[in-house]
Design a protein around this motif. Sequence first.
Motif, PDB file in Angstrom:
ATOM      1  N   GLU A 106       6.584  -9.217 -12.374  1.00 22.61           N
ATOM      2  CA  GLU A 106       6.900  -8.316 -11.209  1.00 22.61           C
ATOM      3  C   GLU A 106       6.582  -9.137  -9.935  1.00 22.61           C
ATOM      4  N   ASP A 107       7.165  -9.004  -9.031  1.00 20.63           N
ATOM      5  CA  ASP A 107       7.114  -9.508  -7.609  1.00 20.63           C
ATOM      6  C   ASP A 107       6.688  -8.294  -6.617  1.00 20.63           C
ATOM      7  N   LEU A 108       5.360  -8.448  -6.272  1.00 26.18           N
ATOM      8  CA  LEU A 108       4.703  -7.541  -5.433  1.00 26.18           C
ATOM      9  C   LEU A 108       4.667  -7.711  -3.992  1.00 26.18           C
ATOM     10  N   SER A 109       5.299  -8.938  -3.544  1.00 24.40           N
ATOM     11  CA  SER A 109       5.267  -9.337  -2.365  1.00 24.40           C
ATOM     12  C   SER A 109       6.166  -8.593  -1.368  1.00 24.40           C
ATOM     13  N   ARG A 110       7.075  -7.703  -1.693  1.00 20.76           N
ATOM     14  CA  ARG A 110       7.716  -7.007  -0.878  1.00 20.76           C
ATOM     15  C   ARG A 110       7.001  -5.762  -0.217  1.00 20.76           C
ATOM     16  N   TYR A 111       6.010  -5.542  -0.870  1.00 21.56           N
ATOM     17  CA  TYR A 111       5.077  -4.293  -0.558  1.00 21.56           C
ATOM     18  C   TYR A 111       4.239  -4.656   0.622  1.00 21.56           C
ATOM     19  N   ALA A 112       4.368  -3.807   1.837  1.00 24.85           N
ATOM     20  CA  ALA A 112       3.239  -3.693   2.725  1.00 24.85           C
ATOM     21  C   ALA A 112       1.994  -3.680   2.306  1.00 24.85           C
ATOM     22  N   THR A 113       1.787  -2.645   1.428  1.00 28.92           N
ATOM     23  CA  THR A 113       0.076  -2.375   0.923  1.00 28.92           C
ATOM     24  C   THR A 113       0.602  -1.958  -0.609  1.00 28.92           C
ATOM     25  N   VAL A 114      -0.681  -2.725  -1.413  1.00 33.30           N
ATOM     26  CA  VAL A 114      -0.478  -2.649  -2.772  1.00 33.30           C
ATOM     27  C   VAL A 114      -2.094  -2.052  -3.329  1.00 33.30           C
ATOM     28  N   HIS A 115      -2.181  -0.943  -3.838  1.00 31.12           N
ATOM     29  CA  HIS A 115      -3.293  -0.473  -4.196  1.00 31.12           C
ATOM     30  C   HIS A 115      -3.447  -0.781  -5.520  1.00 31.12           C
TER      31      HIS A 115
END
Length: 221
Positions: free
Chosen positions: A52-61
């Motif tokens: 999965e690509d997480l880069s589109r999210y402004a914050t990731v907890h």
Amino acid sequence: MRIEKYIHQAYPNLILCMAGWSVTPELFHHLRVPPETDVWIVYDYRNATFDEDLSRYATVHLVAWSLGVWEAQRLWAGKRLFTTATAINGTPCPLHDRYGIPVRIFEGTLARMDAGGMRRFNRRMCGDRETLSLYMRLPARPLEEIRDELRSLYERIRLFSNEPSRPEDSSFWSRAILSTNDQIFPINNLRRYWRGRCPIQEIEAAHLPFYHYQTWQELWR
């Protein structure tokens, strides 16, 4: 590994939960979610791939629990992808006499993973009758599936270094929550690993602590 995208609305924020061995995503469904936040729950580690690509999210907890801590460390060691990263009742050395689950206990659990062994593990994981009663209401995965999952984890853990990681490799962890009544990862082993690596919070709970919480935010604040 499988991912339940419990909330997947293209919100700007993400909670990424790396669950522990044998559980189902429903374990976390009672936790209230902040506004405009997606929730993905990763479980079933028979397959080691996370694409999965997480880069589109402004914050990731990131919230990782039990053997999910090891999986998170394996995937993201040395990377700073997360707004916060919380390790709960696990270490990056899960098969270790000083920093994880003692080798004899881990291997004994694997060797005796039948219906009776699973019941014993669940009692130890939950710690008390009330927690066990709540947990047993959740959907159960097939025994053969979770046996295969534990065997896969065991074999992969042995392939990777099972000694404490360099500080720079584990620097993405922002907090560790340790249960003083943990009967899976001994509390002294948890303390020994996390001391000096990130802030620690100790709570009076068993290995499975999530019924002590009502919201996701409590896990990283």
